[in-house]
Design a protein around this motif. Structure first.
Motif, PDB file in Angstrom:
ATOM      1  N   SER B  43      -0.926  89.039 -47.689  1.00  0.00           N
ATOM      2  CA  SER B  43      -1.660  90.061 -48.432  1.00  0.00           C
ATOM      3  C   SER B  43      -0.866  90.534 -49.639  1.00  0.00           C
ATOM      4  O   SER B  43       0.371  90.609 -49.590  1.00  0.00           O
ATOM      5  CB  SER B  43      -1.923  91.293 -47.549  1.00  0.00           C
ATOM      6  OG  SER B  43      -2.968  91.042 -46.663  1.00  0.00           O
ATOM      7  N   ALA B  44      -1.596  90.874 -50.706  1.00  0.00           N
ATOM      8  CA  ALA B  44      -0.951  91.482 -51.866  1.00  0.00           C
ATOM      9  C   ALA B  44      -0.474  92.873 -51.472  1.00  0.00           C
ATOM     10  O   ALA B  44      -1.178  93.592 -50.760  1.00  0.00           O
ATOM     11  CB  ALA B  44      -1.941  91.569 -53.014  1.00  0.00           C
ATOM     12  N   SER B  46       0.742  96.485 -52.956  1.00  0.00           N
ATOM     13  CA  SER B  46       0.818  97.260 -54.199  1.00  0.00           C
ATOM     14  C   SER B  46       1.853  98.362 -54.108  1.00  0.00           C
ATOM     15  O   SER B  46       2.242  98.951 -55.109  1.00  0.00           O
ATOM     16  CB  SER B  46      -0.552  97.851 -54.528  1.00  0.00           C
ATOM     17  OG  SER B  46      -0.988  98.677 -53.467  1.00  0.00           O
ATOM     18  N   GLN B 127       0.909  99.259 -48.671  1.00  0.00           N
ATOM     19  CA  GLN B 127      -0.436  99.439 -49.210  1.00  0.00           C
ATOM     20  C   GLN B 127      -0.957  98.073 -49.646  1.00  0.00           C
ATOM     21  O   GLN B 127      -0.319  97.396 -50.459  1.00  0.00           O
ATOM     22  CB  GLN B 127      -0.429 100.400 -50.402  1.00  0.00           C
ATOM     23  CG  GLN B 127      -0.401 101.878 -50.012  1.00  0.00           C
ATOM     24  CD  GLN B 127       0.996 102.366 -49.681  1.00  0.00           C
ATOM     25  OE1 GLN B 127       1.934 102.162 -50.448  1.00  0.00           O
ATOM     26  NE2 GLN B 127       1.161 103.017 -48.530  1.00  0.00           N
ATOM     27  N   THR B 128      -2.099  97.664 -49.054  1.00  0.00           N
ATOM     28  CA  THR B 128      -2.697  96.369 -49.383  1.00  0.00           C
ATOM     29  C   THR B 128      -4.159  96.601 -49.742  1.00  0.00           C
ATOM     30  O   THR B 128      -4.684  97.685 -49.510  1.00  0.00           O
ATOM     31  CB  THR B 128      -2.635  95.402 -48.171  1.00  0.00           C
ATOM     32  OG1 THR B 128      -3.620  95.817 -47.208  1.00  0.00           O
ATOM     33  CG2 THR B 128      -1.259  95.383 -47.514  1.00  0.00           C
ATOM     34  N   PRO B 129      -4.838  95.565 -50.300  1.00  0.00           N
ATOM     35  CA  PRO B 129      -6.267  95.732 -50.636  1.00  0.00           C
ATOM     36  C   PRO B 129      -7.097  96.090 -49.395  1.00  0.00           C
ATOM     37  O   PRO B 129      -8.141  96.722 -49.506  1.00  0.00           O
ATOM     38  CB  PRO B 129      -6.661  94.354 -51.169  1.00  0.00           C
ATOM     39  CG  PRO B 129      -5.386  93.751 -51.654  1.00  0.00           C
ATOM     40  CD  PRO B 129      -4.320  94.264 -50.736  1.00  0.00           C
ATOM     41  N   GLU B 130      -6.612  95.724 -48.206  1.00  0.00           N
ATOM     42  CA  GLU B 130      -7.355  96.041 -46.968  1.00  0.00           C
ATOM     43  C   GLU B 130      -6.982  97.425 -46.439  1.00  0.00           C
ATOM     44  O   GLU B 130      -7.446  97.812 -45.363  1.00  0.00           O
ATOM     45  CB  GLU B 130      -7.059  94.997 -45.889  1.00  0.00           C
ATOM     46  CG  GLU B 130      -7.500  93.571 -46.214  1.00  0.00           C
ATOM     47  CD  GLU B 130      -6.487  92.802 -47.075  1.00  0.00           C
ATOM     48  OE1 GLU B 130      -5.282  92.937 -46.828  1.00  0.00           O
ATOM     49  OE2 GLU B 130      -6.913  92.099 -48.001  1.00  0.00           O
TER      50      GLU B 130
END
Lengths: 85, 151
Positions: B43-44, B46, B127-130
């Motif tokens: 996962s990206a 942030s 903190q990820t997009p999900e």
């Protein structure tokens, strides 16, 4: 006797509190006794503190074992495996 | 053996210069800097929030450094670990070890990092997009720490 119990990271969120004072009967004066006492609350307590789950316990800021004895006024911390660095 | 836990960033050169100042017996400094990556377990990422157990952190880190001093003839060690909100590319941790010769410095530096990873009470939330997720401890970190007891 009463011990101060601290929760960190995921366990703090699961239990919805960072700290509580827990009164323990004298025959439960060990880490194992405290965990049994907390699991007896059922629900999230029983699930998250099940012996198959991965978590650590510290007593007075030192890593502890299941057999570590507890004394009145001790600070016990329960937390997930650490992920610093 | 200075150990610091802080929100503020650190400057590597400033820290190393202060660490070895006025100590001509130091012949080697090994330093490790850990950084926030922008991706983890597919996962990206942030950002990162580092939580710790303030009453225990200092004690745990001091204990790890004391153990390293018993095992190797090192002159001094420095540990700086950041807490709070961090972003990709930020520095998270600095471990520096000074000794007369490089062997002790290299080994003690790696030992301190391996033990810090498995013994010091820090937890990362990414903190990820999900959404936010707590980082899971890695079995490879446990094996890395264990090999020091097998030697």
């Amino acid at each position: 006797m009463t011990v101060s119990v601290l929760y960190f990271a995921r366990l703090r969120e699961t239990f919805g509190m960072p700290q509580e004072d827990v009164a323990l009967p004298d025959h439960a004066a060990s880490v194992a006794g405290l965990l049994d006492h907390l699991r007896a609350r059922g629900g999230e307590w029983q699930t998250a503190l099940a012996p198959t789950q991965s978590y650590r316990v510290a007593v007075n800021q030192d890593m502890a074992e299941i057999t570590t004895p507890l004394h009145d006024g001790d600070e016990v911390a329960i937390f997930p495996p650490v992920t610093g660095g | 053996m200075p150990v610091r836990v802080q929100e503020a960033d650190f400057d590597l050169s400033t820290e190393i210069n202060a660490f070895r100042a006025d100590r001509p017996e130091i012949g080697a400094v090994a330093a490790f800097v850990g950084l926030v990556r922008d991706v983890n377990v597919g996962s990206a990422v942030s950002g990162l929030t580092l939580e710790h157990y303030p009453a225990m952190t200092q004690k745990a880190l001091q204990g790890i450094v004391a153990e390293a001093r018993q095992r190797w003839a090192i002159i001094d060690a420095l540990v700086i670990h950041r807490v709070g909100r961090l972003q990709p590319m930020d520095q998270i941790v600095l471990v520096a070890v000074a000794s007369a010769h490089r062997g002790e410095a290299f080994q003690a530096c790696e030992f301190i990092m391996d033990y810090l990873k498995t013994q010091a009470p820090f937890w990362k939330q990414e903190q990820t997009p999900e959404g936010a997720r707590w980082v899971e401890a890695k079995a490879s970190d446990d094996s890395a720490a264990k090999r020091w007891t097998e030697k």
